[in-house]
Scaffold this motif. Structure first.
Motif, PDB file in Angstrom:
ATOM      1  N   THR A 151     -12.887   2.127  -8.310  1.00  0.00           N
ATOM      2  CA  THR A 151     -12.356   2.811  -7.127  1.00  0.00           C
ATOM      3  C   THR A 151     -11.259   3.788  -7.533  1.00  0.00           C
ATOM      4  O   THR A 151     -10.648   3.641  -8.600  1.00  0.00           O
ATOM      5  N   PRO A 152     -10.985   4.764  -6.685  1.00  0.00           N
ATOM      6  CA  PRO A 152      -9.858   5.665  -6.947  1.00  0.00           C
ATOM      7  C   PRO A 152      -8.531   4.910  -7.047  1.00  0.00           C
ATOM      8  O   PRO A 152      -7.665   5.267  -7.844  1.00  0.00           O
ATOM      9  N   SER A 153      -8.366   3.848  -6.261  1.00  0.00           N
ATOM     10  CA  SER A 153      -7.123   3.065  -6.313  1.00  0.00           C
ATOM     11  C   SER A 153      -6.915   2.449  -7.688  1.00  0.00           C
ATOM     12  O   SER A 153      -5.793   2.448  -8.212  1.00  0.00           O
ATOM     13  N   GLU A 154      -7.984   1.904  -8.275  1.00  0.00           N
ATOM     14  CA  GLU A 154      -7.872   1.333  -9.619  1.00  0.00           C
ATOM     15  C   GLU A 154      -7.429   2.394 -10.623  1.00  0.00           C
ATOM     16  O   GLU A 154      -6.592   2.142 -11.488  1.00  0.00           O
ATOM     17  N   TYR A 155      -8.000   3.574 -10.521  1.00  0.00           N
ATOM     18  CA  TYR A 155      -7.668   4.657 -11.443  1.00  0.00           C
ATOM     19  C   TYR A 155      -6.201   5.070 -11.307  1.00  0.00           C
ATOM     20  O   TYR A 155      -5.473   5.177 -12.296  1.00  0.00           O
ATOM     21  N   ASP A 199     -11.608  11.566  -8.081  1.00  0.00           N
ATOM     22  CA  ASP A 199     -12.992  11.165  -7.824  1.00  0.00           C
ATOM     23  C   ASP A 199     -13.853  11.259  -9.079  1.00  0.00           C
ATOM     24  O   ASP A 199     -14.724  10.416  -9.312  1.00  0.00           O
ATOM     25  N   ALA A 200     -13.600  12.276  -9.904  1.00  0.00           N
ATOM     26  CA  ALA A 200     -14.382  12.441 -11.137  1.00  0.00           C
ATOM     27  C   ALA A 200     -14.082  11.334 -12.148  1.00  0.00           C
ATOM     28  O   ALA A 200     -14.909  11.039 -13.012  1.00  0.00           O
ATOM     29  N   ASN A 201     -12.913  10.718 -12.039  1.00  0.00           N
ATOM     30  CA  ASN A 201     -12.522   9.680 -12.990  1.00  0.00           C
ATOM     31  C   ASN A 201     -12.647   8.269 -12.431  1.00  0.00           C
ATOM     32  O   ASN A 201     -12.181   7.307 -13.052  1.00  0.00           O
ATOM     33  N   SER A 202     -13.261   8.135 -11.278  1.00  0.00           N
ATOM     34  CA  SER A 202     -13.480   6.814 -10.699  1.00  0.00           C
ATOM     35  C   SER A 202     -14.869   6.779 -10.082  1.00  0.00           C
ATOM     36  O   SER A 202     -15.453   7.808  -9.777  1.00  0.00           O
ATOM     37  N   GLY A 203     -15.386   5.580  -9.936  1.00  0.00           N
ATOM     38  CA  GLY A 203     -16.715   5.422  -9.360  1.00  0.00           C
ATOM     39  C   GLY A 203     -17.765   5.209 -10.444  1.00  0.00           C
ATOM     40  O   GLY A 203     -17.452   4.795 -11.568  1.00  0.00           O
ATOM     41  N   ASN A 204     -19.010   5.457 -10.107  1.00  0.00           N
ATOM     42  CA  ASN A 204     -20.125   5.230 -11.036  1.00  0.00           C
ATOM     43  C   ASN A 204     -19.978   6.035 -12.318  1.00  0.00           C
ATOM     44  O   ASN A 204     -19.624   7.206 -12.290  1.00  0.00           O
ATOM     45  N   ALA A 258     -10.456  15.810  -6.299  1.00  0.00           N
ATOM     46  CA  ALA A 258     -11.677  15.951  -7.096  1.00  0.00           C
ATOM     47  C   ALA A 258     -11.482  15.344  -8.485  1.00  0.00           C
ATOM     48  O   ALA A 258     -12.388  14.706  -9.030  1.00  0.00           O
ATOM     49  N   PHE A 259     -10.292  15.514  -9.049  1.00  0.00           N
ATOM     50  CA  PHE A 259      -9.994  14.946 -10.359  1.00  0.00           C
ATOM     51  C   PHE A 259     -10.036  13.422 -10.314  1.00  0.00           C
ATOM     52  O   PHE A 259     -10.620  12.769 -11.175  1.00  0.00           O
ATOM     53  N   THR A 286       0.845  -1.188   0.000  1.00  0.00           N
ATOM     54  CA  THR A 286       0.000   0.000   0.000  1.00  0.00           C
ATOM     55  C   THR A 286       0.878   1.235   0.000  1.00  0.00           C
ATOM     56  O   THR A 286       2.048   1.196   0.397  1.00  0.00           O
ATOM     57  N   LEU A 287       0.282   2.332  -0.463  1.00  0.00           N
ATOM     58  CA  LEU A 287       0.973   3.613  -0.496  1.00  0.00           C
ATOM     59  C   LEU A 287      -0.067   4.682  -0.190  1.00  0.00           C
ATOM     60  O   LEU A 287      -1.100   4.762  -0.858  1.00  0.00           O
ATOM     61  N   ASN A 288       0.188   5.476   0.809  1.00  0.00           N
ATOM     62  CA  ASN A 288      -0.719   6.565   1.155  1.00  0.00           C
ATOM     63  C   ASN A 288      -0.231   7.842   0.496  1.00  0.00           C
ATOM     64  O   ASN A 288       0.953   8.170   0.573  1.00  0.00           O
ATOM     65  N   LEU A 289      -1.137   8.550  -0.160  1.00  0.00           N
ATOM     66  CA  LEU A 289      -0.794   9.785  -0.858  1.00  0.00           C
ATOM     67  C   LEU A 289      -1.561  10.950  -0.264  1.00  0.00           C
ATOM     68  O   LEU A 289      -2.729  10.820   0.089  1.00  0.00           O
ATOM     69  N   SER A 290      -0.907  12.077  -0.212  1.00  0.00           N
ATOM     70  CA  SER A 290      -1.590  13.314   0.154  1.00  0.00           C
ATOM     71  C   SER A 290      -1.865  14.079  -1.129  1.00  0.00           C
ATOM     72  O   SER A 290      -0.942  14.350  -1.907  1.00  0.00           O
ATOM     73  N   LEU A 291      -3.124  14.384  -1.375  1.00  0.00           N
ATOM     74  CA  LEU A 291      -3.529  15.089  -2.590  1.00  0.00           C
ATOM     75  C   LEU A 291      -4.149  16.426  -2.236  1.00  0.00           C
ATOM     76  O   LEU A 291      -4.806  16.560  -1.198  1.00  0.00           O
ATOM     77  N   THR A 292      -3.974  17.368  -3.120  1.00  0.00           N
ATOM     78  CA  THR A 292      -4.683  18.640  -2.958  1.00  0.00           C
ATOM     79  C   THR A 292      -6.162  18.382  -3.219  1.00  0.00           C
ATOM     80  O   THR A 292      -6.547  17.350  -3.782  1.00  0.00           O
ATOM     81  N   ASP A 293      -6.992  19.315  -2.810  1.00  0.00           N
ATOM     82  CA  ASP A 293      -8.437  19.163  -3.043  1.00  0.00           C
ATOM     83  C   ASP A 293      -8.731  19.050  -4.540  1.00  0.00           C
ATOM     84  O   ASP A 293      -9.593  18.274  -4.953  1.00  0.00           O
ATOM     85  N   GLU A 294      -7.985  19.812  -5.341  1.00  0.00           N
ATOM     86  CA  GLU A 294      -8.190  19.791  -6.793  1.00  0.00           C
ATOM     87  C   GLU A 294      -7.854  18.410  -7.376  1.00  0.00           C
ATOM     88  O   GLU A 294      -8.610  17.864  -8.177  1.00  0.00           O
ATOM     89  N   LEU A 295      -6.721  17.834  -6.953  1.00  0.00           N
ATOM     90  CA  LEU A 295      -6.347  16.514  -7.456  1.00  0.00           C
ATOM     91  C   LEU A 295      -7.309  15.437  -6.957  1.00  0.00           C
ATOM     92  O   LEU A 295      -7.653  14.511  -7.693  1.00  0.00           O
TER      93      LEU A 295
END
Length: 128
Positions: free
Chosen positions: A76-80, A65-70, A62-63, A51-60
């Motif tokens: 999942t975001p991990s798959e993306y 999240d917009a490219n993963s999920g329904n 959101a990006f 596993t790898l934990n990442l810190s993302l800005t709110d903008e990243l």
């Protein structure tokens, strides 16, 4: 007539075309070998548990999240993120292969070559 292929009656342009064809064949074989290596290597990499934990800005975030999920290609975001990393890795490996092929062309043009005395079929079987 002189020395080399010309003494056998080959025109200079015929010799150049033959050399270009040979270099193209060598490039195709190099690409094929590299692809076999990459495919074999990536098939082993799919059994991961790290596993790898990442810190993302709110903008990243959101990006991602917009490219993963329904309604997207990724559940999942991990798959993306994993797919983005795999794509980048393939691009870097392809760039390295292109540079190696260009280096090989430059070596051939400069006359820095060695006669291949092996068996190409057995070499390709090793790669498979």
């Amino acid at each position: 007539m002189g020395i080399g292929p010309w003494r056998y009656g080959f025109a200079e342009n015929q010799v150049r075309m033959a050399v270009r064809f040979q270099l193209d064949c060598m490039a195709i074989i190099a690409i094929y070998c590299h692809l076999c290596y990459v495919l074999r290597k990536t098939s082993k990499e799919h059994s991961m548990a790290n596993t790898l934990n990442l810190s993302l800005t709110d903008e990243l975030r959101a990006f991602v999240d917009a490219n993963s999920g329904n309604g997207t290609l990724y559940a999942t975001p991990s798959e993306y993120v994993r797919d983005l990393l795999r794509q980048q890795k393939v691009r870097q490996e392809a760039q390295a292969a292109r540079e190696a092929i260009l280096d090989g062309y430059q070596d051939a043009i400069a006359g820095r070559t060695h006669e291949f005395k092996g068996d190409l079929d057995s070499l390709l079987k090793k790669v498979r």
